[in-house]
Design a protein around this motif. Structure first.
Motif, PDB file in Angstrom:
ATOM      1  N   ASP A  77      -6.650  20.220   2.753  1.00  0.00           N
ATOM      2  CA  ASP A  77      -7.677  19.278   2.223  1.00  0.00           C
ATOM      3  C   ASP A  77      -7.404  18.085   2.647  1.00  0.00           C
ATOM      4  O   ASP A  77      -6.347  17.262   2.165  1.00  0.00           O
ATOM      5  N   LEU A  78      -7.999  17.509   3.527  1.00  0.00           N
ATOM      6  CA  LEU A  78      -7.720  16.217   4.404  1.00  0.00           C
ATOM      7  C   LEU A  78      -7.873  14.931   3.381  1.00  0.00           C
ATOM      8  O   LEU A  78      -7.362  13.968   3.620  1.00  0.00           O
ATOM      9  N   ALA A  79      -8.970  15.078   2.633  1.00  0.00           N
ATOM     10  CA  ALA A  79      -9.245  13.910   1.825  1.00  0.00           C
ATOM     11  C   ALA A  79      -8.255  13.729   0.762  1.00  0.00           C
ATOM     12  O   ALA A  79      -7.695  12.868   0.228  1.00  0.00           O
ATOM     13  N   ALA A  80      -7.763  15.125   0.055  1.00  0.00           N
ATOM     14  CA  ALA A  80      -6.822  14.683  -0.791  1.00  0.00           C
ATOM     15  C   ALA A  80      -5.348  14.463  -0.271  1.00  0.00           C
ATOM     16  O   ALA A  80      -4.656  13.685  -0.795  1.00  0.00           O
ATOM     17  N   LEU A  81      -5.448  14.794   1.070  1.00  0.00           N
ATOM     18  CA  LEU A  81      -3.547  14.242   1.753  1.00  0.00           C
ATOM     19  C   LEU A  81      -3.887  12.891   2.034  1.00  0.00           C
ATOM     20  O   LEU A  81      -3.031  12.265   1.737  1.00  0.00           O
ATOM     21  N   ALA A  82      -5.088  12.516   2.472  1.00  0.00           N
ATOM     22  CA  ALA A  82      -5.319  10.969   2.537  1.00  0.00           C
ATOM     23  C   ALA A  82      -5.116  10.278   1.290  1.00  0.00           C
ATOM     24  O   ALA A  82      -4.363   8.997   1.225  1.00  0.00           O
ATOM     25  N   ALA A  83      -5.504  10.667   0.226  1.00  0.00           N
ATOM     26  CA  ALA A  83      -5.264  10.261  -1.182  1.00  0.00           C
ATOM     27  C   ALA A  83      -3.556  10.140  -1.372  1.00  0.00           C
ATOM     28  O   ALA A  83      -3.077   9.190  -2.168  1.00  0.00           O
ATOM     29  N   LEU A  84      -2.798  11.123  -1.261  1.00  0.00           N
ATOM     30  CA  LEU A  84      -1.590  11.463  -1.367  1.00  0.00           C
ATOM     31  C   LEU A  84      -0.616  10.447  -0.582  1.00  0.00           C
ATOM     32  O   LEU A  84       0.244   9.792  -1.009  1.00  0.00           O
ATOM     33  N   LEU A  85      -1.241  10.343   0.670  1.00  0.00           N
ATOM     34  CA  LEU A  85      -0.310   9.194   1.860  1.00  0.00           C
ATOM     35  C   LEU A  85      -0.943   7.890   1.128  1.00  0.00           C
ATOM     36  O   LEU A  85      -2.286   7.514   1.022  1.00  0.00           O
ATOM     37  N   ALA A  86       0.027   6.801   1.283  1.00  0.00           N
ATOM     38  CA  ALA A  86      -0.535   5.762   0.675  1.00  0.00           C
ATOM     39  C   ALA A  86      -1.401   4.989   1.892  1.00  0.00           C
ATOM     40  O   ALA A  86      -1.180   4.949   3.014  1.00  0.00           O
ATOM     41  N   PRO A  87      -2.418   4.507   1.597  1.00  0.00           N
ATOM     42  CA  PRO A  87      -3.350   3.860   2.523  1.00  0.00           C
ATOM     43  C   PRO A  87      -2.919   2.870   3.443  1.00  0.00           C
ATOM     44  O   PRO A  87      -3.503   2.466   4.438  1.00  0.00           O
ATOM     45  N   ASP A  88      -1.752   2.023   2.814  1.00  0.00           N
ATOM     46  CA  ASP A  88      -1.119   0.960   3.628  1.00  0.00           C
ATOM     47  C   ASP A  88       0.159   1.365   4.039  1.00  0.00           C
ATOM     48  O   ASP A  88       1.009   0.536   4.308  1.00  0.00           O
ATOM     49  N   LEU A  89       0.141   2.835   4.471  1.00  0.00           N
ATOM     50  CA  LEU A  89       1.268   3.437   4.787  1.00  0.00           C
ATOM     51  C   LEU A  89       2.038   2.537   6.111  1.00  0.00           C
ATOM     52  O   LEU A  89       1.055   2.113   6.998  1.00  0.00           O
ATOM     53  N   THR A  90       3.236   1.932   5.961  1.00  0.00           N
ATOM     54  CA  THR A  90       3.751   1.093   7.098  1.00  0.00           C
ATOM     55  C   THR A  90       4.416   2.109   8.035  1.00  0.00           C
ATOM     56  O   THR A  90       4.114   3.135   7.987  1.00  0.00           O
ATOM     57  N   ASP A  91       5.028   1.281   9.076  1.00  0.00           N
ATOM     58  CA  ASP A  91       5.564   2.330  10.404  1.00  0.00           C
ATOM     59  C   ASP A  91       6.795   2.486  10.056  1.00  0.00           C
ATOM     60  O   ASP A  91       7.774   2.734  10.822  1.00  0.00           O
ATOM     61  N   GLN A  92       7.055   2.999   8.696  1.00  0.00           N
ATOM     62  CA  GLN A  92       8.677   3.652   8.410  1.00  0.00           C
ATOM     63  C   GLN A  92       8.590   5.024   9.361  1.00  0.00           C
ATOM     64  O   GLN A  92       7.466   5.630   9.510  1.00  0.00           O
ATOM     65  N   HIS A  93       9.936   5.298   9.701  1.00  0.00           N
ATOM     66  CA  HIS A  93       9.657   6.546  10.504  1.00  0.00           C
ATOM     67  C   HIS A  93       9.619   7.883   9.518  1.00  0.00           C
ATOM     68  O   HIS A  93       8.930   8.956  10.182  1.00  0.00           O
ATOM     69  N   SER A  94       9.964   7.817   8.453  1.00  0.00           N
ATOM     70  CA  SER A  94      10.025   9.211   7.559  1.00  0.00           C
ATOM     71  C   SER A  94       9.921   8.786   6.304  1.00  0.00           C
ATOM     72  O   SER A  94      10.402   7.638   5.772  1.00  0.00           O
ATOM     73  N   GLU A  95       9.226   9.569   5.205  1.00  0.00           N
ATOM     74  CA  GLU A  95       9.557   9.552   3.867  1.00  0.00           C
ATOM     75  C   GLU A  95       9.209  10.807   3.138  1.00  0.00           C
ATOM     76  O   GLU A  95       8.558  11.712   3.784  1.00  0.00           O
ATOM     77  N   GLU A  96       9.770  10.836   1.803  1.00  0.00           N
ATOM     78  CA  GLU A  96       9.494  12.260   1.394  1.00  0.00           C
ATOM     79  C   GLU A  96       8.452  11.959   0.294  1.00  0.00           C
ATOM     80  O   GLU A  96       8.513  11.135  -0.645  1.00  0.00           O
ATOM     81  N   ALA A  97       7.535  12.681   0.254  1.00  0.00           N
ATOM     82  CA  ALA A  97       6.470  12.776  -0.811  1.00  0.00           C
ATOM     83  C   ALA A  97       6.763  13.404  -2.033  1.00  0.00           C
ATOM     84  O   ALA A  97       7.228  14.660  -1.691  1.00  0.00           O
TER      85      ALA A  97
END
Length: 388
Positions: free
Chosen positions: A366-386
């Protein structure tokens, strides 16, 4: 006179909780009776029936029914089609695969998904057993496939990747559709089902089968229109298996010759259809076109990755940058994707727990749900744990 779904005298329907039949279904059972039993087995199913005969109104006298698209990139759409359009391919498969009373077919997803509904109805149509395993944990599904001596299994790539447990050697035919079959998923399937002939098919809720093992499915005509310099263009097709209309919203784009398209791009070479992805999942990054499915395939090719999805984000310098998410047993950072061209590499990579991976009822991401799960202002960090 239009055909109606019926069950052959030997047909039986089984639910997820054990081998007891959910009221043995025998001819001349009507389609509403068959699906009433199926609905009892999976009450969360959301496809629509209009009793007593699945007619959708006086203006459509042919026996018809309605199901849903997978809804990966948006809300699922209602699909209206005649019963004949599925019965036609039931008969093609019956002849090609010798389906009959000895067939024990299993499905893993919700009956809201057209692939699941198709597999169950086909088994009943040919007089075999239909086993609905939705609601069981993937390891329990694998156990059921083995203990019930399933011979034919319908699944999506995601469903196959989640299965675990001892091999089910009784499966002689595995049908995988609803997404591209990558090498790692195919290798996993061969370990789980060492006796199976594995078929990869491409289709859509609107079109049913388009290709089987890369070649046009019997009765399907394919044209590539408006090709680009690389030979990839819009995939258009005509067949006896097409749907009639959407239940809501605009009707499908169909030309005067009866051809339609669902927005895929690809090319034909030596009788094989090679897909590159959907037109609405191609993005421009610094004047270069990147197909998001190709980036997802590169992620899935990494050892330990079981799910992957890529989302476009606005970028003031390049127009678009990519944010990726994955599930699996490994911790990755963006340096793992050096096989991709620099502009196609995601700028961020987020690991999500497998049990928290957002899915549609079809089992697709579900790409819409995934977009909501990932912060919209996600910075260029290499990796994070959700968080799960």
């Amino acid at each position: 006179m239009s055909a109606h779904f019926t069950a052959a005298p030997t047909a039986r329907l089984f639910g997820p909780d054990g081998p007891q039949p959910l009221g043995a279904v025998t001819a001349p059972a009507s389609e509403p009776e068959l699906l009433a039993a199926a609905l009892d087995a999976t009450p969360r199913a959301t496809f629509r029936l209009d009793p007593p005969a699945l007619h959708l109104g006086p203006k459509q006298p042919a026996p018809a029914f309605e199901t849903l698209t997978g809804g990966t990139t948006g809300s699922p759409r209602h699909i209206r089609r005649t019963q004949d359009s599925w019965i036609a391919s039931f008969e093609v498969n019956r002849a090609a695969w010798s389906l009959g009373a000895q067939t024990r077919a299993a499905t893993l997803g919700s009956l809201a998904h057209s692939l699941t509904l198709y597999g169950a109805l086909e088994a009943l149509h040919v007089g075999g057993e239909a086993h609905l395993l939705h609601g069981l944990r993937p390891d329990r599904q694998q156990q059921a496939i083995a203990s019930r001596a399933i011979t034919l299994l319908w699944a999506t790539p995601s469903q196959v990747r989640m299965l675990s447990g001892p091999p089910a050697r009784g499966v002689t035919r595995l049908l995988i559709g609803g997404g591209a079959l990558d090498a790692a998923t195919e290798a996993h399937a061969r370990k789980l089902f060492p006796s199976a002939q594995i078929h990869s098919f491409y289709g859509a809720a609107e079109t049913s089968f388009i290709t089987l093992d890369g070649a046009p499915y019997p009765g399907v005509e394919i044209e590539i229109r408006n090709p680009a310099a690389d030979g990839n263009g819009e995939v258009w097709l005509r067949s006896p298996y097409l749907f009639d209309a959407y239940g809501y919203g605009p009707d499908p784009h169909r030309d005067a010759r009866g051809f339609t398209t669902v927005g895929e791009r690809g090319r034909l070479a030596d009788g094989t259809l090679h897909l590159v992805g959907r037109a609405d999942r191609a993005v421009r990054i610094a004047e270069q076109t990147v197909q998001l499915e190709e980036v997802e395939a590169a992620l899935l090719a990494l050892p330990g990755v079981t799910e992957a999805a890529v989302l476009p984000r606005p970028d003031p310098a390049r127009g678009t940058r990519l944010a990726a998410a994955y599930a699996g047993t490994v911790q990755l950072d963006t340096s793992a994707l050096t096989a991709l061209p620099p502009l196609a590499r995601p700028r961020s990579l987020t690991r999500i727990a497998t049990e928290a991976w957002p899915r549609r009822p079809s089992g697709k991401t579900d790409l819409a749900a995934l977009a909501a799960l990932l912060a919209p202002d996600l910075t260029d960090q290499h990796s994070e744990e959700a968080a799960p």
